[in-house]
Structures are given as structure tokens and as C-alpha cells.
Design a protein around this motif. Structure first.
Motif, mmCIF file in Angstrom:
data_model
loop_
_atom_site.group_PDB
_atom_site.id
_atom_site.type_symbol
_atom_site.label_atom_id
_atom_site.label_comp_id
_atom_site.label_asym_id
_atom_site.label_seq_id
_atom_site.Cartn_x
_atom_site.Cartn_y
_atom_site.Cartn_z
ATOM 1 N N LEU A 30 0.831 -1.208 0.000
ATOM 2 C CA LEU A 30 0.000 0.000 0.000
ATOM 3 C C LEU A 30 0.868 1.261 0.000
ATOM 4 O O LEU A 30 0.591 2.219 -0.739
ATOM 5 C CB LEU A 30 -0.932 -0.004 1.207
ATOM 6 N N LEU A 31 1.916 1.278 0.819
ATOM 7 C CA LEU A 31 2.799 2.449 0.896
ATOM 8 C C LEU A 31 3.507 2.693 -0.440
ATOM 9 O O LEU A 31 3.593 3.835 -0.910
ATOM 10 C CB LEU A 31 3.822 2.263 2.015
ATOM 11 N N VAL A 32 4.013 1.620 -1.043
ATOM 12 C CA VAL A 32 4.714 1.762 -2.324
ATOM 13 C C VAL A 32 3.742 2.233 -3.413
ATOM 14 O O VAL A 32 4.081 3.083 -4.233
ATOM 15 C CB VAL A 32 5.390 0.439 -2.719
ATOM 16 N N ALA A 33 2.527 1.677 -3.410
ATOM 17 C CA ALA A 33 1.535 2.068 -4.405
ATOM 18 C C ALA A 33 1.118 3.527 -4.232
ATOM 19 O O ALA A 33 0.891 4.235 -5.219
ATOM 20 C CB ALA A 33 0.308 1.158 -4.308
ATOM 21 N N THR A 34 1.030 3.996 -2.995
ATOM 22 C CA THR A 34 0.684 5.396 -2.747
ATOM 23 C C THR A 34 1.765 6.318 -3.293
ATOM 24 O O THR A 34 1.470 7.349 -3.914
ATOM 25 C CB THR A 34 0.481 5.640 -1.239
ATOM 26 N N TYR A 35 3.019 5.934 -3.067
ATOM 27 C CA TYR A 35 4.129 6.702 -3.663
ATOM 28 C C TYR A 35 4.003 6.722 -5.180
ATOM 29 O O TYR A 35 4.160 7.761 -5.827
ATOM 30 C CB TYR A 35 5.471 6.091 -3.253
ATOM 31 N N GLY A 36 3.687 5.557 -5.784
ATOM 32 C CA GLY A 36 3.573 5.476 -7.226
ATOM 33 C C GLY A 36 2.434 6.312 -7.778
ATOM 34 O O GLY A 36 2.540 6.868 -8.869
ATOM 35 N N LEU A 88 9.232 3.636 -9.329
ATOM 36 C CA LEU A 88 8.237 2.708 -8.793
ATOM 37 C C LEU A 88 8.595 1.254 -9.079
ATOM 38 O O LEU A 88 8.490 0.393 -8.203
ATOM 39 C CB LEU A 88 6.862 3.030 -9.382
ATOM 40 N N GLY A 89 9.015 0.967 -10.313
ATOM 41 C CA GLY A 89 9.334 -0.402 -10.684
ATOM 42 C C GLY A 89 10.423 -1.013 -9.822
ATOM 43 O O GLY A 89 10.329 -2.171 -9.400
ATOM 44 N N ILE A 90 11.460 -0.231 -9.537
ATOM 45 C CA ILE A 90 12.561 -0.717 -8.708
ATOM 46 C C ILE A 90 12.077 -0.980 -7.287
ATOM 47 O O ILE A 90 12.431 -1.983 -6.663
ATOM 48 C CB ILE A 90 13.721 0.293 -8.718
ATOM 49 N N LEU A 91 11.249 -0.077 -6.763
ATOM 50 C CA LEU A 91 10.701 -0.266 -5.417
ATOM 51 C C LEU A 91 9.856 -1.538 -5.347
ATOM 52 O O LEU A 91 9.979 -2.326 -4.408
ATOM 53 C CB LEU A 91 9.842 0.945 -5.031
ATOM 54 N N LEU A 127 4.674 -9.546 -11.292
ATOM 55 C CA LEU A 127 3.902 -8.821 -10.278
ATOM 56 C C LEU A 127 4.157 -7.318 -10.360
ATOM 57 O O LEU A 127 3.233 -6.515 -10.207
ATOM 58 C CB LEU A 127 4.263 -9.351 -8.888
ATOM 59 N N LYS A 128 5.402 -6.958 -10.616
ATOM 60 C CA LYS A 128 5.743 -5.534 -10.765
ATOM 61 C C LYS A 128 4.973 -4.917 -11.925
ATOM 62 O O LYS A 128 4.377 -3.840 -11.793
ATOM 63 C CB LYS A 128 7.240 -5.382 -11.005
ATOM 64 N N ASN A 129 4.963 -5.588 -13.077
ATOM 65 C CA ASN A 129 4.298 -5.040 -14.250
ATOM 66 C C ASN A 129 2.782 -4.998 -14.079
ATOM 67 O O ASN A 129 2.134 -4.012 -14.455
ATOM 68 C CB ASN A 129 4.663 -5.873 -15.485
#
Length: 260
Positions: free
Chosen positions: A154-160, A167-170, A189-191
Motif C-alpha cells: 500500500l505504501l509503495v503504491a501510494t508513492y507510485g 516505482l518499478g525498482i521499489l 507482479l511488478k508489471n
């Protein structure tokens, strides 16, 4: 738009499509180009996200077998969390005052550049710190989504949703740390999550009227052509050259926005 602006946006989008197909970092070109043609930073960020969004669909389709092999329940739960994060990030961007966002742009660009530069080391470090038991889709609890995994995604997606750079690297690092052991699965999963996040955040931007459509549609055409060309160039150019170009571009854009 005048001819010079159209040409600048076309070149930036074409280059972004090539970079995203080969190594990522296309937003280092599309976002500054939009700002240079007079688009306000927040609108430029939203329009840039729209311009490069189609590329995620092709990337996702390329890993459809790996996606189909994942536990269906957990996959849908993660997609829902990513969608929520994308919308939250987009809404956060939309309520950020323009002068505040302009002030943090150099920091966002610098952070994304650092992530990209450290990407291989970050991925290697994450793989070295994986749990000792790989995720096996055949196990009874394979469809379980732990609270820790849900919160991190959720945190990574909010940043994205707020700012797409890095984002992809995270996402790759997060999935490796969460126990995924197959690099193809991590990429899949990343894509997939990048596609979900991109679509939802772009919808939020569009509903809020934060996208300048003539520029977005014009750039989408060129970014798609760039993605097609980049897939072929990836087989010819040394990846070290491509990464160096992205890093130099990121550093230059960070400095330009900081000085501005």
C-alpha cells in the motif's frame, strides 16, 4: 501548441517509450518536457503518467503465464490494495498546493534517480535477505496476504500514485524482500501492479481534470512507438549504456529543477 512544443513533447515521449522498454526512467523525459512547454508541475505529473501508461499493458501481457500461476485470491487482494494506493497517491497529489509540489520536485526526481542508480544493488541486497522459504502456489496458505505485505505494498503504491519515478525498482525490491524467489515472477507482479496503479491513478487525474488531453494523446502515440522501438534496441545496445543515459538524465533534471 506551437510546432516547437509539439516536437519537444514528441521527442520526449519517444525517448521515454524507448527507455521504459529497455530499463525504465521515461518520466525523467516526459515530466520536464511538459513543464518546459508551460504545463504546471502537478498537471505535468498527471499528464506524464497518462502518456506512458499504455506501455505497462504490453509488459504485463509478456508475463501472463507467470501471473496465471499465482494464487488467485492473493493476486486479487494485492491488486485491490495497489488500486487503493494509486488512488490515494493521486488524491494526495491533487490536494498538494502547486508551490509545495514545485518545491519537492527536485527531491522526488533525486530520489527516483538514486533508486534507479542503486537498482541492481538494491535488488541483489533484497534477494540476499529473502526469507528461507520460497512462496509455493501449491501450499494451503499460498493465497494468504499477511498484514505486513499488505501495508508495504500500500505504501509503495501510494508513492507510485503520487510520483511514478522509481516505482518499478521499489516494487521489485519489495517483492524480493517479501519472499518471492523467481525473478520472472517478481517482474510479472511488478508489471501487473504498475498497470493497475497507473490506470487507477490516471482515472483519478482525469476525473479531477488534471490532465491536458491534447498533450497526453499526442505523447501517448510517440511513447507507444518508442516502446516498440525500445524492445528491439534492447537486443542491440549494452544495458550499461542505457542505464548511464537514464542516470545522467535524472541527475541533470534534478539539478535543473533545483536551480529553478
Amino acid at each position: 501548441m506551437d510546432t516547437l512544443s509539439l516536437a519537444l513533447l514528441a521527442v520526449a515521449a519517444l525517448g521515454a517509450g524507448v527507455l521504459n522498454a529497455m530499463a525504465g526512467g521515461g518520466s525523467f523525459l516526459t515530466f520536464p518536457a511538459l513543464v518546459a512547454t508551460g504545463v504546471p508541475p502537478i498537471v505535468a505529473n498527471a499528464t506524464s503518467a497518462m502518456a506512458v501508461a499504455p506501455g505497462y499493458l504490453g509488459s504485463t501481457l509478456g508475463f501472463r503465464d507467470e501471473i496465471a500461476a499465482q494464487p488467485r485470491r492473493r493476486l486479487w487482494l494485492e491488486m485491490a490494495i495497489v488500486a487503493l494506493g494509486g488512488v490515494l497517491g493521486a488524491l494526495l497529489l491533487l490536494v498538494t498546493p502547486s508551490h509545495v509540489f514545485s518545491g519537492i520536485v527536485p527531491w522526488l526526481l533525486g530520489f527516483a534517480t538514486l533508486l534507479f542508480a542503486l537498482g541492481p544493488r538494491l535488488t541483489a541486497w533484497a534477494r540476499g535477505h529473502q526469507p528461507g522459504h520460497p512462496t509455493d502456489p501449491s501450499t494451503p496458505d499460498a493465497g494468504h496476504l499477511s498484514p505486513w505485505r499488505a501495508v508495504v505494498i500500500l505504501l509503495v503504491a501510494t508513492y507510485g500514485g503520487y510520483f511514478n519515478g522509481g516505482l518499478g525498482i521499489l516494487l521489485m525490491a519489495v517483492y524480493l524482500l517479501l519472499g518471492e524467489t523467481q525473478l520472472n515472477t517478481v517482474n510479472a507482479l511488478k508489471n501487473l501492479n504498475s498497470l493497475v496503479l497507473s490506470v487507477l491513478s490516471v482515472v483519478a487525474f482525469a476525473v479531477a481534470g488534471a490532465i491536458v488531453w491534447p498533450q497526453a494523446l499526442w505523447m501517448m502515440v510517440w511513447a507507444t512507438l518508442g516502446g516498440w522501438a525500445g524492445a528491439r534496441l534492447a537486443k542491440r545496445l549494452p544495458m550499461a549504456w542505457v542505464r548511464a543515459i537514464v542516470i545522467v538524465t535524472g541527475v541533470v533534471m534534478t539539478l535543473l529543477f533545483a536551480l529553478k
